[in-house]
Design a protein around this motif. Structure first.
Motif, mmCIF file in Angstrom:
data_model
loop_
_atom_site.group_PDB
_atom_site.id
_atom_site.type_symbol
_atom_site.label_atom_id
_atom_site.label_comp_id
_atom_site.label_asym_id
_atom_site.label_seq_id
_atom_site.Cartn_x
_atom_site.Cartn_y
_atom_site.Cartn_z
ATOM 1 N N CYS A 1 56.735 -18.987 -23.259
ATOM 2 C CA CYS A 1 57.875 -19.831 -22.867
ATOM 3 C C CYS A 1 58.975 -19.790 -23.925
ATOM 4 O O CYS A 1 60.153 -19.889 -23.601
ATOM 5 C CB CYS A 1 57.421 -21.262 -22.596
ATOM 6 S SG CYS A 1 56.409 -21.389 -21.101
ATOM 7 N N HIS B 1 51.392 -21.158 -18.664
ATOM 8 C CA HIS B 1 52.664 -21.611 -19.242
ATOM 9 C C HIS B 1 52.559 -21.549 -20.767
ATOM 10 O O HIS B 1 52.906 -22.514 -21.452
ATOM 11 C CB HIS B 1 52.974 -23.046 -18.819
ATOM 12 C CG HIS B 1 52.971 -23.270 -17.337
ATOM 13 N ND1 HIS B 1 52.452 -24.392 -16.748
ATOM 14 C CD2 HIS B 1 53.417 -22.492 -16.330
ATOM 15 C CE1 HIS B 1 52.583 -24.304 -15.431
ATOM 16 N NE2 HIS B 1 53.161 -23.163 -15.144
ATOM 17 N N ASN C 1 62.715 -18.805 -22.716
ATOM 18 C CA ASN C 1 63.843 -19.725 -22.860
ATOM 19 C C ASN C 1 64.833 -19.242 -23.911
ATOM 20 O O ASN C 1 65.701 -20.009 -24.367
ATOM 21 C CB ASN C 1 63.347 -21.133 -23.222
ATOM 22 C CG ASN C 1 62.549 -21.752 -22.095
ATOM 23 O OD1 ASN C 1 62.896 -21.584 -20.928
ATOM 24 N ND2 ASN C 1 61.481 -22.453 -22.439
ATOM 25 N N SER D 1 59.701 -26.630 -22.280
ATOM 26 C CA SER D 1 59.374 -25.207 -22.348
ATOM 27 C C SER D 1 59.114 -24.639 -20.960
ATOM 28 O O SER D 1 59.324 -23.465 -20.713
ATOM 29 C CB SER D 1 58.172 -24.985 -23.253
ATOM 30 O OG SER D 1 57.033 -25.638 -22.733
ATOM 31 N N THR D 2 58.671 -25.501 -20.018
ATOM 32 C CA THR D 2 58.379 -25.051 -18.656
ATOM 33 C C THR D 2 58.582 -26.251 -17.723
ATOM 34 O O THR D 2 58.317 -27.393 -18.126
ATOM 35 C CB THR D 2 56.943 -24.480 -18.561
ATOM 36 O OG1 THR D 2 56.693 -24.059 -17.216
ATOM 37 C CG2 THR D 2 55.900 -25.516 -18.944
ATOM 38 N N GLY E 1 56.912 -19.143 -17.274
ATOM 39 C CA GLY E 1 55.595 -18.739 -17.785
ATOM 40 C C GLY E 1 55.277 -17.275 -17.538
ATOM 41 O O GLY E 1 56.183 -16.459 -17.381
#
Ligand code: ZN
Length: 631
Positions: free
Chosen positions: A130, A125, A134, A267-268, A181
């Protein structure tokens, strides 16, 4: 890259995993997974292909061979023909394919690894990946940053469907999972790991990330920060107390004009399990209770403009881990916003489904039941020896976080070194500055204070007729006035925190049954019991309890009983010095010696919520001395 070390393929898999796990910009606390396909001999002596994959919940940084359950590949691969499979069905199926039936539960992403034909597969990840995953358009961002050969899969919760989608992309160089990821693979350990590092480096370059030199921010007002932390801890501590961790280095995140936007996503999804779906942005002088109540689920991570990051957890380790995760997730989201001017994330429905996903919640059930004083913060004075040392060890064994104070710095260090969640404050407690530092340290390190064990004291003897004025003053100062100053300082913090608290005064049997020639000590200890009563009277309406224990004749490891004192007391009782311990034990009703751990047991009861209905009480721990019965 240099060769991944190890005698066997499994050992090399462990080494590769640890290399990945050692880098917090790749994975954090149990995130990510790795696998290797190899040949093993089954229970019938047949050579069969096996996939070794990280078990669910184990941490890549510390994995060992036993953290990699094996599954028979020839039993997994027919699943590729299936159109669909529920999570429950998949987990039940995986369980039947285990090489060792009692091994750790294999990762939820097992089929993703198994369906890819490459021998070695890594999934991380990474913050920088990330940041791309995103972007407002993750596909375009990944193509531009990492090239056309890296494929992108739209967001899907890990499981059968995602495994099939990734398997279809085995001709790509690697796969980025949108909002999640990276998956890389290779024919050798070095190839798979090397590709991860290469792509992460490329992503960092594209994002223009540079190592930030720490900017020196002006230190905020200490009293303001202290009040903020104890109030926050107070409104986060419901049924269970929480401990806070703080990080000034996150001030650059907290001070961003778009801090609310940074706080609103992760972020994950893996990070949501540890720190919740979003952080709370909270000013140092804001109404913490209102902010926490309007957050929905109690927030676990905070961005505090003008200060930094704060995280809450059931213990200091968990709070620190959450804070670190929040820092990485925040930096990754900030990089997305800076590079792309916007971001995309899971829908509210997807967030809800992930947070309530039974398979991921399973990870969290592996944690053991917390001990009695988990999340509690206690300050123990006079902790370097005798009763104080025994109390500290006892409270630590019950899970308490400790601030330990003593004038004996070396002794204190030795006690502290043996306890897991303890910090030391050396100094003379008759000095108001030292008293202040003790209480402030509890707040700065753990976010607040639940209990104070006022144990520091000195023995002081001498007949009144010949007593030196300084000896009298010194005894009152250490045994009484210092305790008053600590009481005053602790009461302020406990009241501000708003969740009650416990003050435990270690007085003496002498408070009720003094001895001739023991005046300075006995008078001070009698005053200490009265101080306790006043604290109980004034603290009661804030839920703050105050109680005392009255020990007697505890010789074991005690500094109180100097050679001189032993000689004096022996002379006072008309016995030999070596008869003293037996004399004290023998004169009690129970006729047994009293130890520091006997006192610690009573103190733990008074510190804990088991004594929630008791205040203003004295518990004798003296083996039974009728003249000293409390009254
Ligand atoms: Zn993952």
């Amino acid at each position: 890259m240099t060769a991944v070390p190890g005698e066997s393929e499994l050992e090399r898999l462990v080494a590769r995993s640890r290399l990945i796990g050692a880098d917090p910009t790749l994975v954090l606390y149990g995130g990510g997974n790795t696998s290797t396909k190899l040949t093993e001999v089954d229970h019938l002596g047949r050579e069969r292909r096996v996939i070794r994959i990280k078990g669910s919940g184990s941490d890549l940084g510390t994995v060992t061979v036993s953290d990699f359950p094996g599954l028979w590949l020839d039993e997994l691969l027919p699943l590729r023909e299936r159109a669909a499979m529920s999570d429950e069905e998949m987990v039940a199926y995986l369980t039947r394919c285990l090489v060792e039936p009692d091994s750790a539960r294999p990762s939820i992403e097992t089929l993703l690894h198994a369906f890819l034909p490459a021998t070695h597969v890594d999934h991380v990840h990474a913050d920088a990946i990330c940041s791309l995953a995103n972007a407002p358009d993750p596909g375009a961002a990944v193509r531009e940053a990492l090239g056309e050969e890296v494929a992108v899969v739209r967001y899907l919760r890990p499981g059968f469907e995602l495994s099939r989608r990734v398997a279809e992309l085995a001709d790509a160089r690697a796969v980025v999972l949108a909002h999640h990821g990276l998956v890389t693979w290779g024919d050798t350990h070095e190839q798979s790991l090397g590709l991860t590092l290469e792509l992460v480096g490329q992503a960092r370059g594209y994002l223009g990330l540079v190592e930030e030199a720490g900017v020196e921010e002006p230190e905020p007002d200490g009293a303001l920060v202290e009040r903020f932390l104890v109030r926050l801890r107070g409104c986060l501590s419901g049924e269970r107390r929480v401990v806070l961790a703080t990080e000034r280095a996150q001030q650059s995140l907290a001070d961003r004009p778009d801090a609310e936007q940074v706080a609103a996503m992760r972020s994950t999804p893996d990070h949501m399990l540890r720190i919740g779906a979003r952080s709370c942005v909270l000013g140092l002088d804001a109404d913490a209770r209102a902010a926490v109540e309007s957050h929905g689920e109690p927030p676990r991570a905070f961005l505090v403009p003008g200060f930094g990051g704060v995280a809450a957890g059931p213990d200091a380790g968990a709070a620190r881990a959450r804070l670190e995760i929040a820092g990485h997730t925040g930096a990754s989201v900030a990089a997305t916003l800076d590079r792309f001017g916007g971001a995309s994330w899971l829908s509210a429905q997807e967030v809800y489904e992930f947070e309530n996903w039974p398979l991921e919640l399973y990870k969290l059930t592996l944690a053991p039941r917390p001990p009695e004083l988990a999340g509690h913060v206690a300050l123990v004075t006079g902790a370097a020896s005798g009763i104080g040392r025994d109390v500290a060890a006892d409270l630590a064994g019950r899970g308490a976080h400790l601030v330990l104070a003593d004038i004996d710095e070396r002794g204190l260090e030795a006690v502290c070194a043996g306890l897991p969640l303890a910090v030391s404050v050396p100094g003379d407690l008759t000095d108001e500055e030292v008293v202040d530092r003790c209480v402030h340290t509890a707040v700065a390190r753990f976010g607040g204070l639940d209990a104070v064990v006022l144990n520091a004291g000195i023995a002081a003897t001498g007949a009144l007729e010949t007593l030196d004025e300084d000896d009298w003053e010194r005894s009152l100062d250490v045994n009484l006035s210092g305790q008053f100053r600590l009481t005053r300082r602790a009461l302020g913090v406990l009241r501000e925190q708003g969740i009650g608290g416990s003050l435990v005064y270690v007085a003496s049997k002498n408070a009720f049954a003094p001895g001739a020639g023991f005046g300075p000590y006995s008078v001070a200890k009698a005053g200490l019991v009265q101080l306790m009563r006043i604290a109980a009277l004034e603290g009661g309406r804030h839920g703050i309890r105050a109680n005392a224990v009255n020990p007697d004749a505890i010789f074991d490891g005690s500094k109180l009983w100097s050679e001189e004192l032993r000689r004096e007391r022996a002379a006072a009782h008309g016995i030999g010095v070596d008869e003293l311990e037996a004399f004290y034990a023998g004169r009690s009703l129970l006729g047994r010696p009293v130890t520091g751990s006997d006192v610690a047991e009573a103190v733990a009861f008074l510190v804990s919520d088991r004594s929630r209905a008791t205040t203003g009480a004295v518990i004798p721990v003296d083996g039974g001395v009728p003249a000293a019965f409390p009254r």
